[in-house]
Design an enzyme around this catalytic site. Structure first.
Site, PDB file in Angstrom:
ATOM      1  N   TYR A   1      42.061 -32.189  24.770  1.00 18.89           N
ATOM      2  CA  TYR A   1      41.227 -31.586  23.719  1.00 18.89           C
ATOM      3  C   TYR A   1      40.581 -32.641  22.828  1.00 18.89           C
ATOM      4  CZ  TYR A   1      39.766 -28.031  20.353  1.00 18.89           C
ATOM      5  OH  TYR A   1      39.020 -27.203  19.552  1.00 18.89           O
TER       6      TYR A   1
ATOM      7  N   LYS B   1      33.860 -28.979  24.975  1.00 14.80           N
ATOM      8  CA  LYS B   1      33.533 -30.251  25.615  1.00 14.80           C
ATOM      9  C   LYS B   1      32.029 -30.547  25.741  1.00 14.80           C
ATOM     10  CE  LYS B   1      37.504 -32.028  26.401  1.00 14.80           C
ATOM     11  NZ  LYS B   1      37.841 -32.530  25.085  1.00 14.80           N
TER      12      LYS B   1
ATOM     13  N   TYR C   1      43.269 -20.516  18.827  1.00  5.77           N
ATOM     14  CA  TYR C   1      42.891 -20.023  20.154  1.00  5.77           C
ATOM     15  C   TYR C   1      43.928 -18.977  20.541  1.00  5.77           C
ATOM     16  CZ  TYR C   1      39.700 -23.989  20.777  1.00  5.77           C
ATOM     17  OH  TYR C   1      38.674 -24.891  20.655  1.00  5.77           O
TER      18      TYR C   1
ATOM     19  N   HIS D   1      40.501 -32.343  11.791  1.00  7.03           N
ATOM     20  CA  HIS D   1      41.538 -31.394  12.216  1.00  7.03           C
ATOM     21  C   HIS D   1      42.583 -32.182  12.999  1.00  7.03           C
ATOM     22  CE1 HIS D   1      39.391 -27.284  11.732  1.00  7.03           C
ATOM     23  NE2 HIS D   1      39.083 -28.125  10.768  1.00  7.03           N
TER      24      HIS D   1
ATOM     25  N   PRO E   1      32.675 -22.881  26.965  1.00  3.65           N
ATOM     26  CA  PRO E   1      32.925 -23.505  25.657  1.00  3.65           C
ATOM     27  C   PRO E   1      34.390 -23.587  25.246  1.00  3.65           C
ATOM     28  CG  PRO E   1      32.043 -21.293  25.390  1.00  3.65           C
ATOM     29  CD  PRO E   1      32.014 -21.589  26.852  1.00  3.65           C
TER      30      PRO E   1
END
Ligand SMILES: Cc1cc2nc3c(=O)[nH]c(=O)nc-3n(C[C@H](O)[C@H](O)[C@H](O)COP(=O)(O)OP(=O)(O)OC[C@H]3O[C@@H](n4cnc5c(N)ncnc54)[C@H](O)[C@@H]3O)c2cc1C
Length: 409
Positions: free
Chosen positions: A401, A302, A206, A77, A298
């Site tokens: 991220y 991580k 998200y 991704h 979550p």
């Protein structure tokens, strides 16, 4: 009842990602380990948890020569999508920081590690019972347990790794007078589902909205993973499949370009949120790795990645510890001996706190708090726009991220 004892350099409690990765990397350095795991291999494989691997986690899987399938079965991704009340902004990881993440479910990570460890003849005891760790404040620590045949066994070692997950009993062997427990909780949880449908979107979404948070994730071409914000006391059986999909669609926006792919829901769970850090991660002949030493909500993806970065920091320090132990003059000081383990704790915790910060910050940015007033939600929108509307803001998100690689801390 038979009683058997084996002697190894390192005894490991927990056969999850942290325990198995540590065992394999120790072996690469000629250090002998044995793993004790409470659950069966099949039980662990069937538990659905993490899915997003940082660039550095993928690198560890590839470079550890375990024949991981991450590059052949995982999906790269190169970005992710943030959404607020239906307005979306893509965070282009490759453009911003030159790294990607990989979607590769934790089940498959576990299978890769467990297969490699057993193929290489590594000692592992699945379905162990009555697992107890002894003598971490002595020079002869050990693990006792009943194996799957109910035989009583002992693993004697120089050092014990507590990789026994977020409810760690190893952690409690660090005296309260020595350890500091940092903890915070959140007033919401995630309602997680697996559903039989192809991916709704090519990348994760998200989403924050006036009705709370949702995450559109994936597992494979046939199964999707999705989450939405809920009350921690929610009974997942009280929601029908259609109510769940309608709610997630509302979070994404009713009239936008993203239409949920719906299908039979095959698993539903409510996942409570908490942030926890144990400091230090070592005491005497015990070190903690992975969720045993820290847990994160979550949102930032991580947890699994921290288990790997702990192991990355830990393995060279164990080699140093054992080298010092074997070269030590009789009566040599315990302080010098334990220094590599304390160094591990400091190095690992530096990264853990960066991950704690990102997970906490992203959680607050993307969720609605019960009782939020109009100001709180409008301010959050301002924060969202400040992050997504500037290259610096997007780069900050992308750097966190995909996992900081600068100094590997
Ligand atoms: C629903 C969910 C979603 C998640 N999503 C993500 C994500 O997207 N990205 C991410 O990075 N992380 C995610 N995480 C977190 C991630 O799954 C964990 O951080 C990761 O599993 C930590 O690995 P670990 O080896 O430290 O612990 P675990 O995987 O928990 O392994 C510990 C093992 O120790 C065993 N054990 C426990 N007690 C004993 C004992 N006394 N004796 C012997 N064995 C014992 C347990 O059975 C377990 O197998 C998620 C977690 C959950 C629950």
């Amino acid at each position: 009842m038979a009683q058997e004892s084996i002697r190894v350099d390192v005894g490991i409690v927990g056969g999850g990602p942290a325990g198995l990765m540590a065992a394999l990397l120790l072996k690469r350095r000629g250090i002998n380990a044995a793993v004790v795991e409470r659950r069966s291999e099949d039980q662990i494989y069937r538990t659905h948890r993490a899915g997003i691997l940082e660039a550095g986690t993928v690198e560890m899987l590839v470079q550890s020569e375990i024949d991981s399938r991450v590059l052949t079965h995982g999906h790269e991704h190169r970005g992710t999508v943030l959404s607020f009340n239906g307005q979306r902004q893509r965070i282009d990881f490759q453009d911003l920081v030159g790294r990607s993440v990989w979607l590769y479910p934790q089940n498959e990570v576990f299978l890769d590690l467990a297969t490699a460890w057993q193929r290489e003849g590594g000692a592992i005891f699945w379905s162990a019972d009555h697992v107890e760790v002894h003598g971490v404040d002595s020079t002869h620590p050990s693990i006792t347990f009943h194996d799957s045949a109910e035989d009583q066994r002992t693993i004697e070692a120089e050092l014990i790794i507590g990789a026994d997950g977020s409810r760690s009993s190893c952690r409690r062997l660090i005296p309260e007078s020595v350890r500091t427990d940092y903890f915070t909780s959140y007033p919401y949880a995630w309602f997680g589902i697996l559903c039989e449908a192809p991916p709704t979107a090519a990348e994760l979404i998200y989403a924050n909205s006036d009705v709370g948070f949702a995450l559109i994730s994936q597992r494979n071409e046939r199964v999707q993973r999705m989450y939405f914000q809920c009350d921690p006391d929610t009974d997942p059986e009280e929601w029908t499949d259609e109510e769940i999909f309608d709610h997630i669609q509302r979070v994404l926006g009713e009239n936008g370009d993203v239409r949920l792919k719906r299908g039979p829901i095959i698993e539903r769970t409510v996942l409570p949120f908490r942030s926890y850090v144990c400091d230090p991660l070592t005491f005497g002949r015990l070190v903690l790795a992975g969720d045993a030493g820290h847990t994160v909500p979550p949102t930032g993806a991580k947890g699994l990645n921290l288990a790997f970065s702990d192991v990355r920091a830990l393995v060279p320090e164990i080699a140093e510890f054992l080298g010092r132990l074997r070269g030590a003059a009789p009566g040599g000081g315990a302080t010098a001996l334990e220094e590599p383990l304390l160094r591990y704790s400091r190095t690992a915790l530096d990264r853990v706190w960066k991950a704690q910060n990102f997970s906490y910050w992203a959680t607050n940015l993307l969720h609605r708090e019960p009782g939020d007033d109009a100001f709180a939600q409008r301010r959050r929108r301002g924060e969202f726009d400040a992050i997504t509307g500037s290259r610096y803001g997007r780069a900050f998100f992308a750097d966190c991220y995909t996992g900081w690689t600068g100094d590997w801390k």
